[in-house]
Design a protein around this motif. Structure first.
Motif, PDB file in Angstrom:
ATOM      1  N   PRO A 184       6.720   5.747  -3.657  1.00  0.00           N
ATOM      2  CA  PRO A 184       6.370   6.094  -2.276  1.00  0.00           C
ATOM      3  C   PRO A 184       6.113   7.598  -2.125  1.00  0.00           C
ATOM      4  CG  PRO A 184       8.251   4.632  -2.306  1.00  0.00           C
ATOM      5  CD  PRO A 184       7.936   4.942  -3.732  1.00  0.00           C
ATOM      6  N   LYS A 185       6.917   8.393  -2.837  1.00  0.00           N
ATOM      7  CA  LYS A 185       6.789   9.847  -2.748  1.00  0.00           C
ATOM      8  C   LYS A 185       5.390  10.304  -3.172  1.00  0.00           C
ATOM      9  CE  LYS A 185       9.497  13.783  -4.369  1.00  0.00           C
ATOM     10  NZ  LYS A 185      10.739  14.109  -5.090  1.00  0.00           N
ATOM     11  N   GLU A 186       4.918   9.751  -4.298  1.00  0.00           N
ATOM     12  CA  GLU A 186       3.590  10.141  -4.787  1.00  0.00           C
ATOM     13  C   GLU A 186       2.509   9.699  -3.809  1.00  0.00           C
ATOM     14  OE1 GLU A 186       4.451   9.804  -9.588  1.00  0.00           O
ATOM     15  OE2 GLU A 186       3.976   8.014  -8.433  1.00  0.00           O
ATOM     16  N   ILE A 187       2.715   8.525  -3.221  1.00  0.00           N
ATOM     17  CA  ILE A 187       1.709   7.999  -2.307  1.00  0.00           C
ATOM     18  C   ILE A 187       1.659   8.824  -1.026  1.00  0.00           C
ATOM     19  CG2 ILE A 187       1.067   5.997  -0.910  1.00  0.00           C
ATOM     20  CD1 ILE A 187       2.145   4.257  -3.221  1.00  0.00           C
ATOM     21  N   ILE A 188       2.827   9.206  -0.526  1.00  0.00           N
ATOM     22  CA  ILE A 188       2.871  10.047   0.675  1.00  0.00           C
ATOM     23  C   ILE A 188       2.125  11.353   0.407  1.00  0.00           C
ATOM     24  CG2 ILE A 188       4.374  11.439   2.158  1.00  0.00           C
ATOM     25  CD1 ILE A 188       6.498   9.216   1.778  1.00  0.00           C
ATOM     26  N   SER A 189       2.367  11.920  -0.795  1.00  0.00           N
ATOM     27  CA  SER A 189       1.774  13.224  -1.085  1.00  0.00           C
ATOM     28  C   SER A 189       0.252  13.151  -1.181  1.00  0.00           C
ATOM     29  CB  SER A 189       2.358  13.797  -2.381  1.00  0.00           C
ATOM     30  OG  SER A 189       1.931  13.005  -3.462  1.00  0.00           O
ATOM     31  N   PHE A 233      -7.273   4.254  -3.960  1.00  0.00           N
ATOM     32  CA  PHE A 233      -7.443   5.292  -2.947  1.00  0.00           C
ATOM     33  C   PHE A 233      -8.379   6.326  -3.545  1.00  0.00           C
ATOM     34  CE2 PHE A 233      -5.875   9.446  -1.294  1.00  0.00           C
ATOM     35  CZ  PHE A 233      -6.302   9.273   0.001  1.00  0.00           C
ATOM     36  N   LYS A 234      -9.587   6.386  -3.047  1.00  0.00           N
ATOM     37  CA  LYS A 234     -10.614   7.254  -3.620  1.00  0.00           C
ATOM     38  C   LYS A 234     -10.706   7.042  -5.135  1.00  0.00           C
ATOM     39  CE  LYS A 234     -10.328  10.852  -0.117  1.00  0.00           C
ATOM     40  NZ  LYS A 234      -9.877  12.190   0.186  1.00  0.00           N
ATOM     41  N   GLU A 235     -10.807   5.797  -5.521  1.00  0.00           N
ATOM     42  CA  GLU A 235     -10.971   5.402  -6.933  1.00  0.00           C
ATOM     43  C   GLU A 235      -9.714   5.586  -7.785  1.00  0.00           C
ATOM     44  OE1 GLU A 235     -13.668   3.689  -7.731  1.00  0.00           O
ATOM     45  OE2 GLU A 235     -14.425   4.086  -5.720  1.00  0.00           O
ATOM     46  N   GLU A 236      -8.592   6.005  -7.179  1.00  0.00           N
ATOM     47  CA  GLU A 236      -7.378   6.160  -7.969  1.00  0.00           C
ATOM     48  C   GLU A 236      -6.420   5.011  -7.634  1.00  0.00           C
ATOM     49  OE1 GLU A 236      -5.344   9.795  -7.253  1.00  0.00           O
ATOM     50  OE2 GLU A 236      -3.867   9.415  -8.836  1.00  0.00           O
ATOM     51  N   ASP A 237      -5.932   4.346  -8.680  1.00  0.00           N
ATOM     52  CA  ASP A 237      -5.084   3.181  -8.432  1.00  0.00           C
ATOM     53  C   ASP A 237      -3.688   3.612  -7.985  1.00  0.00           C
ATOM     54  OD1 ASP A 237      -4.180   0.676  -8.215  1.00  0.00           O
ATOM     55  OD2 ASP A 237      -4.495   0.090 -10.302  1.00  0.00           O
ATOM     56  N   ARG A 282      13.971   4.767   1.423  1.00  0.00           N
ATOM     57  CA  ARG A 282      12.920   4.322   0.528  1.00  0.00           C
ATOM     58  C   ARG A 282      11.553   4.681   1.101  1.00  0.00           C
ATOM     59  NH1 ARG A 282      11.607  -0.604  -1.596  1.00  0.00           N
ATOM     60  NH2 ARG A 282      11.725  -1.565   0.434  1.00  0.00           N
ATOM     61  N   TYR A 283      11.430   4.439   2.380  1.00  0.00           N
ATOM     62  CA  TYR A 283      10.179   4.673   3.093  1.00  0.00           C
ATOM     63  C   TYR A 283       9.804   6.149   3.081  1.00  0.00           C
ATOM     64  CZ  TYR A 283       7.684   5.466   7.531  1.00  0.00           C
ATOM     65  OH  TYR A 283       6.838   5.888   8.502  1.00  0.00           O
ATOM     66  N   ILE A 333       0.843  -1.202   0.000  1.00  0.00           N
ATOM     67  CA  ILE A 333       0.000   0.000   0.000  1.00  0.00           C
ATOM     68  C   ILE A 333       0.876   1.249   0.000  1.00  0.00           C
ATOM     69  CG2 ILE A 333      -1.756   1.297   1.263  1.00  0.00           C
ATOM     70  CD1 ILE A 333      -2.768  -1.383   2.349  1.00  0.00           C
ATOM     71  N   ALA A 334       2.002   1.176   0.711  1.00  0.00           N
ATOM     72  CA  ALA A 334       2.885   2.337   0.784  1.00  0.00           C
ATOM     73  C   ALA A 334       3.801   2.448  -0.431  1.00  0.00           C
ATOM     74  CB  ALA A 334       3.720   2.267   2.055  1.00  0.00           C
ATOM     75  N   GLY A 335       3.687   1.507  -1.359  1.00  0.00           N
ATOM     76  CA  GLY A 335       4.495   1.588  -2.577  1.00  0.00           C
ATOM     77  C   GLY A 335       5.915   1.097  -2.413  1.00  0.00           C
TER      78      GLY A 335
END
Lengths: 511, 360
Positions: free
Chosen positions: A327-332, A317-321, B233-234, A304-306
């Motif tokens: 990870p950077k994009e996911i954190i943002s 996540f809210k309909e977005e895959d 990475r995290y 989930i965290a990439g």
């Protein structure tokens, strides 16, 4: 209890670090063939006391007697020579060497090593105590439980008659804990003295003969196990009566924030570790994940965290895959993972850096320009220390010097502070004392109230049932079922953890 | 054993300074014995060393000239070391920078000075950076051992210059002597206050690298990556990109050293262009604790030591090797003192003996 029969007596021990009095006139004694538990909150002085017994620190005043004779330890070597062996929270093993080599290194042997005879000697110890160690396995191939067994074997081989186990069960599964207890009982039978440090009251009640409670660097009381109960012990530890029930808030909304569909992943050896995971996570709910260690919890968090490659499936996540995003994009996007790995410092924190820089770790990506500003992180650091009551000399102190519980608080404090929409938290209370545990449950409830969707991976079934809305049980990389926490029983969950699938799933995904 | 070694938990500033001063004194005494063996007066020699490094305007200038390449190279190496990327290839990166700068200096000797010098600087930084990118690429892609790759690349770079010097770039006007032609006036860095302008560049870089390492995002990412790849990475650090960028900067700085040396000091390219700076800088980087301001101080003192060594050779007629022994001895003691800052010796006492009886 006279000094003649006591194996170890620590008398009027005082130790200060700068202005902090870690141990204030502590008295502690252990008999032969006894399992003696040392209880206390984080920072009560348990580790300091034991570090003096194992020669790492030298007491400012007071004396230590072993079999009635006074001893003075200047280094761990002195303590080992006196028959004391300490198993630390962080293992001290060489990863690239085999078990056998780890036992031999540092030992005085002749110029040539007679591996055969050493091996036989070690095997005798293994069978005498019922340890599970494959002598030719490399340490990096070992599970945490195996590494711990090896650590125990190492000190027993060095002739330890007094074993100190510093929170040994914090990193173990219930099964591994049971095996450890069997080993501890064998030691007791063989006439060893075992000192057991733990926060888990049920374990302390199960295994110990005597219990000494420390609070704020002082001995509060030494009790016989048979004459006490968890409630009394908690009160002695904390210093005031405590309510041991967990609050559960009602779920706040029915909006689905995170949808996981047919998620599959394989590990480096090509073995499938996630076998088509499906679930929905709602805003303002706590969804717990239960399962035997290694059932795919870690991989689920990391996908989930990439951080873990996905073979197929979707994480919406809210309909977005999210699959394929960095990870950077996911954190943002507001997804926070406070993953506390088996060895706390492995991922998430930088041991050599101070609290400010560790908080910066999660902030700097959103700062503009090429340069960093430490001001917001400094302010946050001060805030988190106050809010979570973190014991540290200053915010500019490397976190590797903090105790395990405090390190955990830094990590969790930082994650909660990023105002996430999804919070993934694994084992957030592992190794924490009761008071802090409840503080962290409260924090999670606070986030839930704000509408954060929380995926909560935990091992303690009681707290899991008490805290969460729904419980998802994983076994061998598959979802066995999702239960309503209000109706679930420990037995039911236990069976599912072992691989029993159920048909009914409560409020689960609608595929 | 009578004594045993114990790790110090903490040490006060005064005490650590005390230990270091004591180390220097001990070094002077030990070296003094050696100087006596040479039939010279140690005090005279020491005074001459001070004089040699700082005794006149010319000598101070010489010391500064020796310090400049050390400072810039150390700053470059520090970037890689912070990431725990053991860049032993400073030597090769300097050489490739020197080569690229020389290419423009020899090819376009008549370009206007500012343009030619700018071209040389850019070429040197790019060449040094690219040379460092080779091990970085293999590390990022295949996790190869950077120590070996960077070390080997040093020799490839060196032999490349040897080939040029004895082959295609050989000066036909040098009467058969294997040397590369001298640069035109336009390819030589100007002086400022008696020393070539490299000192301004070095000081500016100390400041820039201090800001970079402590207050920039990339610097922070490099430090995090050096401590724990998992955590990096995290936190969303792009590992491969960071390794490549860090090494491009590391190699680029080393390459810049090469340009300054060929342009301002040697006025031409030769196999001796580095003078071993790529290796010496590893020592100064480490002694400087990877911190730009301390690197500045350490490199300057180190340059003074080298300058003093070469001065006493001529002043007392002692062989170069003897002067180098003195340099080595002083360095040995100073490095050795770091051990005593971290550890202390304690008396064992009769305690362990008693204990054995008890246990058995």
């Amino acid at each position: 209890m006279s000094q003649d029969t006591a194996y170890i007596v620590m008398k009027n021990i005082t130790k200060t670090f700068g202005k902090v009095i870690a141990n204030d006139n502590v008295n502690f004694s252990v008999q032969k063939g006894e399992i003696h538990s040392l209880l206390g909150e984080n920072g009560a002085g348990k580790s300091t006391l034991m570090n003096m017994l194992s020669g790492i620190y030298i007491p400012d005043s007071g004396s230590i007697f072993i079999r009635g004779e006074e001893v003075k330890f200047y280094s761990p070597k002195d303590s080992i020579n006196a028959g004391i062996g300490m198993i630390h929270q962080h293992f001290k093993l060489v990863d690239t060497l085999s078990a056998l080599e780890n036992i031999i290194i540092g030992q005085k042997t002749g110029f040539f090593i007679n591996k055969k005879s050493l091996e036989n000697k070690i095997k005798e110890i293994i069978s005498a105590f019922g340890l599970e160690v494959d002598l030719h396995k490399k340490v990096y191939d070992m599970s945490v439980g195996e590494k711990q067994n090896l650590e125990i074997l190492k000190v027993l081989y060095r002739g330890a008659k007094i074993l100190i186990l510093d929170e040994p069960t914090a990193v173990l599964t219930p099964q591994e804990t049971r095996k450890l207890f069997a080993i501890m009982r064998k030691m007791k039978e063989q006439g060893c003295a075992v000192i057991f440090i733990s926060h888990k009251l049920n374990e302390v009640m199960e295994i110990s003969d005597k219990i000494t409670v420390l609070r704020k660097g002082k001995t509060v009381k030494t009790l016989n196990k048979s004459e006490t109960n968890p409630q009394e012990l908690t009160e002695l530890m904390v210093g005031h009566p405590v309510d041991l029930s967990i609050k559960r808030l009602e779920r706040q909304s029915s909006e689905v924030v995170l949808k996981v569909r047919n998620l599959r992943a394989v590990n480096e050896e090509g073995v499938e570790v996630l076998k088509g995971i499906n679930f929905d996570l709602h805003a303002g709910e706590i969804l717990s994940v239960a399962g035997i260690a290694g059932s795919g919890q870690k991989e689920l968090c990391e996908t989930i965290a990439g951080l873990y490659p996905v073979t197929s499936g979707e994480i919406l996540f809210k309909e977005e895959d999210l699959v394929g995003k960095t990870p950077k994009e996911i954190i943002s996007k507001g997804i926070s993972m406070s993953f506390v790995p088996e060895d706390r410092l492995g991922m998430g924190l930088v041991a050599a850096m101070d609290i400010v820089d560790n908080i910066l770790l999660k902030q700097y990506q959103t700062q503009k320009g090429l340069l960093l500003s430490r001001k917001p992180a400094t302010a946050k650091a001060k805030e988190i220390i106050k809010k979570l009551d973190i014991q540290t000399p200053s915010i500019y102190h490397p976190i590797r010097d903090l105790s395990g519980g405090n390190i955990q608080k830094v990590l969790l404090g930082r994650e909660l502070d990023t105002n996430p929409e999804v919070l993934i938290t694994a084992y957030p209370v592992r190794g924490l004392d009761i008071n802090t545990c409840y503080k962290i449950y409260d924090l999670l409830n606070e986030e839930k109230k704000k509408g954060v969707a929380i995926l909560f991976i935990a091992e303690d079934l009681d707290s899991l049932i008490g805290l969460s809305d729904r419980i998802m049980v994983l076994s061998n990389g598959e979802v066995m079922g999702i239960l309503d926490a209000r109706k679930a029983t420990k037995e039911e969950i236990g069976l599912m953890m072992l691989g029993e699938k159920i048909k009914k799933t409560e409020g689960a995904y609608a595929v | 054993m009578l004594f045993k070694i114990v790790k110090r938990s903490e040490i006060s500033k005064e005490k650590s300074i005390c230990i270091r001063i004591l180390a220097v004194l001990l070094a002077l005494i030990t070296s003094g014995i050696f100087i006596l063996l040479l039939d010279l007066n140690p005090l005279e020699v020491y005074w001459a060393m001070v004089q040699g490094a700082f005794g006149s305007k010319y000598r101070i200038e010489q010391t500064i000239i020796k310090a400049i390449p050390l400072i810039i190279t150390s700053l470059g190496i520090a970037v890689a070391f912070k990431m725990k990327f053991w860049n032993i290839g400073g030597e090769g990166q300097i050489i490739m920078g020197a080569f690229a700068a020389s290419f423009f200096a020899l090819r376009f000797p008549d370009l206007p000075r500012p343009l030619l010098l700018s071209l040389m600087i850019i070429a040197a930084v790019v060449a040094g950076g690219l040379w460092a990118l080779i091990p970085a690429f293999f590390k990022a892609q295949f996790d190869t051992n950077e120590t070996i790759v960077t070390l080997m690349l040093n020799y490839i770079a060196l032999k490349w210059i040897t080939y040029l010097q004895y082959g295609p770039w050989r000066d036909p006007a040098a009467q058969g002597f294997p040397k590369i032609p001298n640069f035109s006036e336009n390819a030589i860095l100007p002086d400022l206050l008696g020393v070539h302008i490299g000192w301004v560049i070095a000081l500016a870089l100390v400041f820039i690298m201090y800001i970079f390492m402590n207050h920039s995002k990339l610097g922070f990412e490099i430090a995090v990556l050096g401590e724990s790849e998992n955590t990096a990475r995290y936190a969303g650090v792009n590992i491969k990109k960071t390794i490549l960028l860090a090494l491009a900067i590391s190699g680029g700085l080393c390459g810049l050293t090469g340009m300054i040396e060929v342009s301002a000091v040697c006025n031409t390219l030769s196999v001796e262009v580095t003078g071993g700076v790529g290796f010496t800088a590893i020592v100064t980087t480490w002694l400087g604790a990877l911190s730009a301001p301390i690197i500045l101080v350490v490199s300057f003192l180190f340059a003074a030591l080298i300058q003093a060594g070469s001065f006493i050779q001529t002043a007392f007629g002692i062989p170069a090797a003897a002067a180098q022994i003195l340099e080595g001895m002083i360095l040995f003691f100073v490095l050795g003192s770091e051990f005593f800052v971290r550890y202390k010796l304690t008396k064992n006492g009769g305690f362990s003996l008693n204990l054995k009886k008890e246990v058995s």
